[in-house]
Structure formats: C-alpha cells, structure tokens
Design an enzyme around this catalytic site. Structure first.
Site, PDB file in Angstrom:
ATOM      1  N   ASP A  23     -19.279  35.499  -6.523  1.00 42.56           N
ATOM      2  CA  ASP A  23     -19.542  34.325  -5.671  1.00 42.56           C
ATOM      3  C   ASP A  23     -20.125  34.777  -4.491  1.00 42.56           C
ATOM      4  OD1 ASP A  23     -17.207  35.487  -5.030  1.00 42.56           O
ATOM      5  OD2 ASP A  23     -15.800  34.122  -5.886  1.00 42.56           O
ATOM      6  N   ASP A  63      -3.743  28.858  -6.137  1.00 44.80           N
ATOM      7  CA  ASP A  63      -3.668  27.834  -6.685  1.00 44.80           C
ATOM      8  C   ASP A  63      -4.425  27.644  -8.191  1.00 44.80           C
ATOM      9  OD1 ASP A  63      -6.316  28.329  -5.926  1.00 44.80           O
ATOM     10  OD2 ASP A  63      -6.537  26.387  -4.832  1.00 44.80           O
ATOM     11  N   HIS A  99      -7.157  29.249  -8.689  1.00 39.62           N
ATOM     12  CA  HIS A  99      -8.677  29.179  -8.876  1.00 39.62           C
ATOM     13  C   HIS A  99      -9.305  30.589  -9.176  1.00 39.62           C
ATOM     14  CE1 HIS A  99      -8.428  30.429  -4.461  1.00 39.62           C
ATOM     15  NE2 HIS A  99      -9.585  31.361  -4.837  1.00 39.62           N
ATOM     16  N   GLU A 125     -12.317  25.929  -7.620  1.00 39.43           N
ATOM     17  CA  GLU A 125     -10.938  25.184  -6.886  1.00 39.43           C
ATOM     18  C   GLU A 125     -10.416  24.331  -7.867  1.00 39.43           C
ATOM     19  OE1 GLU A 125      -9.785  26.762  -4.540  1.00 39.43           O
ATOM     20  OE2 GLU A 125     -10.924  26.501  -2.782  1.00 39.43           O
TER      21      GLU A 125
END
Length: 261
Positions: free
Chosen positions: A67, A136, A138, A143
């Site tokens: 990324d 979370d 991801h 996300e």
C-alpha cells in the site's frame, strides 16, 4: 488457516524470514510482498542476516509493495516507498529495479491502481505476502467493511488508523494523509502464501476475530480464512484471546520440521 504461537517478536521474525528464505532457495526469482510498520521489522532484520551470511540469495528476488499514501512525494521519508527502501531493499542489497509499487502521486490515481494490479499479474503474482493487522482488523489499508473481492484502489483512512499512524509523523495526526492506495482484499488473496504477523496485546482482539470469528467485511483480515495457504504468526500477547490457543500450540509442536509454514 495455520496459527503459530511464538514466545516473542524476534522468534516470529525468524520463522517468517526462514519461510521467505526457503521460498527463494526453491524459486530465486520469487515475488515477496512486504508490509510496513513496526511489526514486520524483525522479519526483515532476520532475512538480511541470512543474506549477509550467504544462507540465501536475493539477487533475483522481486519486492512488491502492499500500500501507499496518496499525495506524499516518493522521496518523503514516510512514503511507503521510502520506508521500504530503508527497511527492506537497502538491508537486503536489492535495487529499485527489482521493486514493484503503486504511484501515489499519479494524476490519475485510479489508473495507477489498475496499472499496479496489472504489474503484479505480469510479474507472475505474489509468491508470499507478508501482512500486518490493524487494531480494527484491517489488512493493507482495507478498512472495516471493505469488499472481500476488492482490487487495488484508493481508500479513505479511518480516524483510528490515522491516530495509530501519527507516531510516524511526529505524533501529529494532521500530517497523516486521508487517502491511500492499497491492494484490495481480492488482490491480496491471489498471493500463493499469506503470512500475517501480529505481536502485542493490542492486536489480540483483532487476531481472535480474524482466526476464530466469522468471515465478515467488518474484520477484513478474516478473509484469510478463505485462502488455501494462510499462516498467522503471533506472540503470546497477541494470542491471548484465542480460544483454541492450546490446540494451535499442539499442532505446531507436532509438525514435521521439514514442512515449514
């Protein structure tokens, strides 16, 4: 999904680095997918040690980026291209000619995303993709509620992710970009071997949800349950919420040494 519980981050780094080394001995031109952040650093340090000792040759290997921030110049110290150059390419002695990554400064960002997917395909696909996991759940910058079939694309970061990443920007969240390019979950799942590395108690809930919870877009890392060769390497703290931790320890302890991960 195989779960390997290790005593600490250094042990996890050694296991993953050895898996990369075995791959490169078998396939010298393999494509290694790499992630940024503090968690994978022990992997890169252990692999660099193997390269310096002559235990593995990376001269034909290719390194693929997971990324990238949108809008940060490639030479910005916190662009992921710069980070990977410092933490992976230079320690391994790998040149930029062997590097694959998306262009986060492109005028046509969506076009850059599509071009990167095409470049990965032209390279023969990723052989081993190293992943971290967010608090979370991801992976990459996918996300919560990202499509499990998503391709490389632009994403808007959650506030929590920007807070988590502010430590790389002098603690100033305002310096953290709002947008990123990330390999999609569908793109990630095309890698031949997925290795997720997680350390620390702060990742325990996300690890448990990914490994033992339902496959759901609210926890993107749970998509690894769909992959035929996915390995989760966690230290004791990150494994602390796993209900089947004892079973995972037993299965790994009784695995043949020659099999690797």
């Amino acid at each position: 999904m195989e779960v390997v519980i290790v005593p600490d981050a250094a042990a996890g780094g050694e296991i993953v680095a050895e898996a990369m080394a075995r791959l490169l001995r078998r396939k010298p031109g393999a494509v290694l997918g790499v992630a940024t952040g503090s968690t994978p650093l022990p992997v890169y340090e252990a692999l660099a040690t193997k390269v310096r000792s002559g235990a593995v040759d990376v001269s034909r290997a290719r390194i693929a980026q997971l990324d990238e921030y949108v809008g940060l110049p490639a030479d910005h110290p916190e662009s992921y291209r710069s980070v990977l150059r410092r933490e992976v390419l230079e320690p391994l002695g790998v040149g930029m000619a062997q590097f694959l990554g998306p262009d986060g400064t492109a005028d046509d960002v969506q076009g850059a995303c599509e071009a990167y997917d095409a470049a990965l395909a032209a390279a023969g696909g990723v052989d081993l993709q190293l992943l971290g996991i967010g608090t979370d759940g991801h992976i990459g910058f996918n996300e919560p509620c990202s499509s499990l079939a998503s391709r490389t694309r632009i994403k808007t970061l959650t506030e929590q992710t920007r807070v988590d990443n502010a430590r790389f920007f002098d603690g100033d969240i305002e310096q953290v970009p709002h947008h990123v390019i990330t390999q999609g979950i569908g793109t990630i799942l095309e890698a031949r071997h997925l290795v997720l590395l997680a350390t620390g108690e702060g990742k325990a809930d996300a690890v448990a949800a990914s490994v033992e919870g339902p496959v759901a877009s609210v926890c993107p890392a749970s998509a690894l349950q769909l992959h035929p060769h996915a390995t989760v390497v966690v230290d004791e703290a990150a494994a602390s919420k796993l209900k089947l931790a004892d079973y995972f320890r037993h299965t790994y302890a009784n695995k043949p040494d020659w099999q690797g991960i």
